[in-house]
Design an enzyme around this catalytic site. Structure first.
Site, PDB file in Angstrom:
ATOM      1  N   TYR A   1       0.834   4.250  -2.554  1.00 23.81           N
ATOM      2  CA  TYR A   1      -0.279   5.207  -2.386  1.00 23.81           C
ATOM      3  C   TYR A   1      -0.071   6.035  -1.114  1.00 23.81           C
ATOM      4  O   TYR A   1      -0.062   7.262  -1.154  1.00 23.81           O
ATOM      5  CB  TYR A   1      -1.583   4.428  -2.321  1.00 23.81           C
ATOM      6  CG  TYR A   1      -2.829   5.272  -2.234  1.00 23.81           C
ATOM      7  CD1 TYR A   1      -3.314   5.959  -3.356  1.00 23.81           C
ATOM      8  CD2 TYR A   1      -3.548   5.368  -1.044  1.00 23.81           C
ATOM      9  CE1 TYR A   1      -4.470   6.726  -3.285  1.00 23.81           C
ATOM     10  CE2 TYR A   1      -4.707   6.130  -0.969  1.00 23.81           C
ATOM     11  CZ  TYR A   1      -5.168   6.798  -2.087  1.00 23.81           C
ATOM     12  OH  TYR A   1      -6.325   7.553  -2.014  1.00 23.81           O
TER      13      TYR A   1
ATOM     14  N   ARG B   1       0.822  -1.213   0.000  1.00 22.31           N
ATOM     15  CA  ARG B   1       0.000   0.000   0.000  1.00 22.31           C
ATOM     16  C   ARG B   1       0.857   1.265   0.000  1.00 22.31           C
ATOM     17  O   ARG B   1       0.335   2.379  -0.102  1.00 22.31           O
ATOM     18  CB  ARG B   1      -0.916   0.029   1.239  1.00 22.31           C
ATOM     19  CG  ARG B   1      -1.954  -1.069   1.274  1.00 22.31           C
ATOM     20  CD  ARG B   1      -2.753  -1.020   2.566  1.00 22.31           C
ATOM     21  NE  ARG B   1      -3.856  -0.084   2.511  1.00 22.31           N
ATOM     22  CZ  ARG B   1      -5.127  -0.419   2.266  1.00 22.31           C
ATOM     23  NH1 ARG B   1      -5.457  -1.666   2.055  1.00 22.31           N
ATOM     24  NH2 ARG B   1      -6.082   0.492   2.242  1.00 22.31           N
TER      25      ARG B   1
ATOM     26  N   ARG C   1     -13.256  -1.375  -4.941  1.00 24.34           N
ATOM     27  CA  ARG C   1     -13.470  -0.890  -3.581  1.00 24.34           C
ATOM     28  C   ARG C   1     -14.696  -1.565  -2.979  1.00 24.34           C
ATOM     29  O   ARG C   1     -15.554  -2.078  -3.702  1.00 24.34           O
ATOM     30  CB  ARG C   1     -13.600   0.638  -3.579  1.00 24.34           C
ATOM     31  CG  ARG C   1     -12.233   1.292  -3.627  1.00 24.34           C
ATOM     32  CD  ARG C   1     -12.287   2.784  -3.661  1.00 24.34           C
ATOM     33  NE  ARG C   1     -12.507   3.296  -5.005  1.00 24.34           N
ATOM     34  CZ  ARG C   1     -12.427   4.576  -5.340  1.00 24.34           C
ATOM     35  NH1 ARG C   1     -12.126   5.462  -4.425  1.00 24.34           N
ATOM     36  NH2 ARG C   1     -12.633   4.972  -6.579  1.00 24.34           N
ATOM     37  N   VAL C   2     -14.760  -1.543  -1.661  1.00 28.81           N
ATOM     38  CA  VAL C   2     -15.679  -2.457  -0.990  1.00 28.81           C
ATOM     39  C   VAL C   2     -17.153  -2.179  -1.287  1.00 28.81           C
ATOM     40  O   VAL C   2     -17.930  -3.113  -1.493  1.00 28.81           O
ATOM     41  CB  VAL C   2     -15.376  -2.494   0.529  1.00 28.81           C
ATOM     42  CG1 VAL C   2     -15.758  -1.202   1.238  1.00 28.81           C
ATOM     43  CG2 VAL C   2     -16.035  -3.679   1.168  1.00 28.81           C
ATOM     44  N   VAL C   3     -17.554  -0.912  -1.320  1.00 29.48           N
ATOM     45  CA  VAL C   3     -18.984  -0.639  -1.477  1.00 29.48           C
ATOM     46  C   VAL C   3     -19.462  -1.093  -2.861  1.00 29.48           C
ATOM     47  O   VAL C   3     -20.472  -1.807  -2.979  1.00 29.48           O
ATOM     48  CB  VAL C   3     -19.295   0.867  -1.254  1.00 29.48           C
ATOM     49  CG1 VAL C   3     -20.749   1.166  -1.564  1.00 29.48           C
ATOM     50  CG2 VAL C   3     -18.966   1.271   0.186  1.00 29.48           C
TER      51      VAL C   3
ATOM     52  N   LYS D   1       1.083   9.908  -1.141  1.00 28.81           N
ATOM     53  CA  LYS D   1       0.189  10.964  -0.647  1.00 28.81           C
ATOM     54  C   LYS D   1       0.838  11.733   0.502  1.00 28.81           C
ATOM     55  O   LYS D   1       0.628  12.937   0.658  1.00 28.81           O
ATOM     56  CB  LYS D   1      -1.133  10.350  -0.183  1.00 28.81           C
ATOM     57  CG  LYS D   1      -2.012   9.842  -1.317  1.00 28.81           C
ATOM     58  CD  LYS D   1      -2.717  10.988  -2.034  1.00 28.81           C
ATOM     59  CE  LYS D   1      -3.726  10.462  -3.040  1.00 28.81           C
ATOM     60  NZ  LYS D   1      -4.432  11.563  -3.731  1.00 28.81           N
TER      61      LYS D   1
ATOM     62  N   ARG E   1     -10.816   2.527  11.097  1.00 24.94           N
ATOM     63  CA  ARG E   1     -10.690   3.861  10.506  1.00 24.94           C
ATOM     64  C   ARG E   1     -11.963   4.662  10.782  1.00 24.94           C
ATOM     65  O   ARG E   1     -13.058   4.239  10.426  1.00 24.94           O
ATOM     66  CB  ARG E   1     -10.475   3.741   9.003  1.00 24.94           C
ATOM     67  CG  ARG E   1     -10.036   5.038   8.381  1.00 24.94           C
ATOM     68  CD  ARG E   1      -9.882   4.896   6.912  1.00 24.94           C
ATOM     69  NE  ARG E   1      -8.643   4.267   6.511  1.00 24.94           N
ATOM     70  CZ  ARG E   1      -8.486   3.662   5.330  1.00 24.94           C
ATOM     71  NH1 ARG E   1      -9.494   3.586   4.498  1.00 24.94           N
ATOM     72  NH2 ARG E   1      -7.332   3.147   4.997  1.00 24.94           N
TER      73      ARG E   1
ATOM     74  N   PRO F   1      -5.709  -1.683   6.936  1.00 25.34           N
ATOM     75  CA  PRO F   1      -5.950  -1.031   8.231  1.00 25.34           C
ATOM     76  C   PRO F   1      -7.103  -1.688   8.998  1.00 25.34           C
ATOM     77  O   PRO F   1      -8.136  -2.010   8.413  1.00 25.34           O
ATOM     78  CB  PRO F   1      -6.291   0.412   7.847  1.00 25.34           C
ATOM     79  CG  PRO F   1      -5.641   0.614   6.520  1.00 25.34           C
ATOM     80  CD  PRO F   1      -5.752  -0.718   5.829  1.00 25.34           C
TER      81      PRO F   1
END
Ligand code: NAD
Ligand code: UDP
Length: 323
Positions: A151, A148, A192-194, A155, A283, A280
């Site tokens: 990214y 990860r 992505r999860v959704v 950032k 969050r 993670p």
């Protein structure tokens, strides 16, 4: 309501053909501004901005932000960067370049034009956080060499560059740390999860929960988030951020899977797959700063937002339309 002509700005959105960039374009155009959307279409799509092509205030420019850009604008929103782990891990060197070289190029442009610049940073700067919920003052817990890191560290380095341009060149910067966001226009194969869970549920496929699903996330609807972006951009010069933007309502991933099954009426079963490296465990944004400085907090609750996103995917997926 549309703004008066003399307050119209020409606004650059990098990553403007992406999921968040296209919603931001809509909102700024509604406010009467001109929008120049710069995107290399790596994860974005022309479909996201199709409805804007006949708008004389909208312009699309295919360009990779890792190369310099010379245009004239009044404000810059720097959103270019793949956001889904599947996509940013596909070409990790390019991901770091996009964050770091992209930031250098856009900051250079802002410096030449002496204009405000907004950075779409991320909750990933907190890594796998040991402080919960995460306030802006927390420095994070990031693995610098994991899958990860392209990214997260990209950032983080972009934030460093933004603050050095602020200190060294007096540039007006606005840094938002964005937490997980969803809404219609996410790509159905975005990873992505959704979007994954909704598409799997609508297709009657197994819902892929990674690990035991005990990890948590806090999901914000994009309309709420875009409102936060614009409020941050409009703050006084001395407001730089970073400011957390996200919805503090926290759910486990298993709870999300169950909610999606309930709201779609799906017969999909839940299957448990291996937990990705460095995922993670928890969050949740502490949004006290956004509340006090921007007068902002999210309005759309998970169930309402998920229902709208389900309706979008039902309409989008051809096999569901014909079935
Ligand atoms: P997205 O992948 O839909 O959009 C990113 C856009 O950037 C795409 O249109 C892509 O084609 C473009 N892009 C990528 N590399 C580029 C390059 N080198 N040059 C030009 N364009 C490039 O993702 P999104 O969810 O809309 O995310 C937008 C921004 O918000 C990203 O910077 C992301 O890191 C940040 N963010 C998003 C979330 C979220 O939950 N959506 C959370 C935290 C941060
Ligand atoms: N996840 C999952 N199944 C999926 C996709 C994601 O269980 O099909 C989990 C993932 O392991 C993470 C959470 O959902 O814990 C959010 O993942 P996403 O990729 O949306 O964003 P992240 O917050 O990890 O960047």
């Amino acid at each position: 309501m549309a703004r008066l002509y003399d307050s119209r700005k020409r606004i650059l959105i990098t990553g403007g053909a992406g999921f968040l960039g296209s919603h931001l374009s809509d909102r700024l155009l509604e406010q009467g501004h001109e929008v120049i959307c710069v995107d290399n279409l790596f994860t974005g799509s022309k479909r996201n901005i199709d409805h804007l092509h006949n708008n004389p205030l909208f312009e699309f420019m295919r360009h990779d932000v890792t190369f310099p850009l010379y245009i004239e604008v009044d404000e810059i929103y720097n959103l270019a960067c793949p956001a889904s782990p599947v996509h940013y891990q596909h070409d990790p060197v390019q991901t770091t370049k996009t964050s770091v070289h992209g930031a250098i190029n856009m900051l250079g442009l802002a410096k030449r034009l002496n204009c405000k610049i907004f950075q779409a940073s991320t909750s990933e700067v907190y890594g796998d956080p040991s402080v919960h919920p995460q306030p802006e003052a927390y420095w994070g817990n990031v693995n610098p060499i994991g899958i990860r890191s392209c990214y997260d560290e990209g950032k983080r380095c972009a934030e460093t560059l933004f603050f050095d341009y602020y200190r060294q060149h007096n540039l007006q910067i606005k840094v938002a740390r964005i937490f997980n966001t969803y809404c219609p226009r996410m790509h159905h194969a975005d990873g992505r999860v959704v979007s994954n869970f909704i598409v799997q549920a609508l297709r009657g496929e197994p819902i892929t929960v990674f690990g035991e699903g005990a990890q948590t996330r806090s999901f914000c609807y994009a309309d709420d988030l875009v409102e936060g972006f614009i409020r941050l951009m409009e703050t006084a010069d001395d407001v730089t951020g970073p400011v957390n933007l996200g919805n503090p309502a926290e759910f486990t991933i298993l709870e999300l899977a169950q909610k999606v099954i309930e709201l779609t009426g799906s017969r999909s079963e839940i299957v448990y797959e291996e937990m990705p490296q460095d995922d993670p465990k928890q969050r949740q944004p502490d949004i006290s700063l956004a509340k006090s400085v921007l007068g902002w907090s999210p309005k759309i609750e998970l169930e309402q937002g998920i229902n709208r996103t389900i309706a979008y995917f039902r309409e989008l997926l051809p096999e569901l339309k014909s079935g």
